[in-house]
Design an enzyme around this catalytic site. Structure first.
Site, PDB file in Angstrom:
ATOM      1  N   ASP A 119       0.861  -1.186   0.000  1.00 30.91           N
ATOM      2  CA  ASP A 119       0.000   0.000   0.000  1.00 30.91           C
ATOM      3  C   ASP A 119       0.896   1.235   0.000  1.00 30.91           C
ATOM      4  OD1 ASP A 119      -2.453  -1.334   0.050  1.00 30.91           O
ATOM      5  OD2 ASP A 119      -2.447  -1.484   2.231  1.00 30.91           O
ATOM      6  N   ASP A 137      -6.929  -1.438  -4.907  1.00 28.32           N
ATOM      7  CA  ASP A 137      -8.078  -1.049  -4.089  1.00 28.32           C
ATOM      8  C   ASP A 137      -8.940  -0.025  -4.816  1.00 28.32           C
ATOM      9  OD1 ASP A 137      -7.001  -2.681  -2.056  1.00 28.32           O
ATOM     10  OD2 ASP A 137      -5.860  -1.006  -1.230  1.00 28.32           O
TER      11      ASP A 137
END
Length: 156
Positions: A119, A137
């Site tokens: 991330d 995402d």
């Protein structure tokens, strides 16, 4: 009918490929610069680039689970979404499912290669930081949004 199926399948596959390639390319750039991103790199007020590894799912939920359990669960969900995509007669649904699949496959690739998901997008207001996330995402969120939009506009 088979021409429509092949065009529909091609559209879905294109959405999968675009989402997957964007995700993997961005994560590769982050990994190449992980040393610079270990501390937040400010981009604009309210947004940083930062390298983190999420060993759970959304917002770090289930982070105590082995990576392979989450991977198997994600693969099963991908199989289900694939069947939904291939049965759909609506382009918006096909693209939505394709984006979800591409994002899910991007995160599966991370789990297999690194044991967790890379991330790097860090949005914040003041001292409050939204949990960091990645382009996979974003693709999943866009895909789900398309499916909801389609359902609201075309109720059964």
């Amino acid at each position: 009918m088979s021409l429509f199926f092949s065009n529909k399948a091609l559209l879905g596959c294109l959405a999968v490929i675009v989402a997957l390639m964007a995700d993997q390319a961005s994560k590769e750039a982050v990994l190449e610069n992980a040393h610079r991103l270990s501390a937040a790199l400010p981009v604009v007020p309210g947004f940083n680039l930062v390298f983190t590894r999420n060993e759970g799912v959304t917002f770090g939920l289930l982070s105590g689970m082995p990576w392979w359990v989450l991977t198997v669960l994600a693969v099963l969900i991908c199989l289900w979404i694939s069947s939904v995509m291939l049965r759909s007669n609506h382009k918006v649904e096909v693209v939505g499912c394709g984006l979800i699949l591409g994002g899910a496959l991007g995160n599966i690739a991370d789990r297999v290669r690194h044991g967790g998901v890379t991330d790097f997008l860090d949005f914040y207001i003041g001292n409050y930081h939204w949990p960091s996330f990645n382009l996979a995402d974003v693709a999943v969120l866009c895909g789900v949004s398309l499916l909801i939009f389609h359902q609201v506009r075309n109720p059964a």
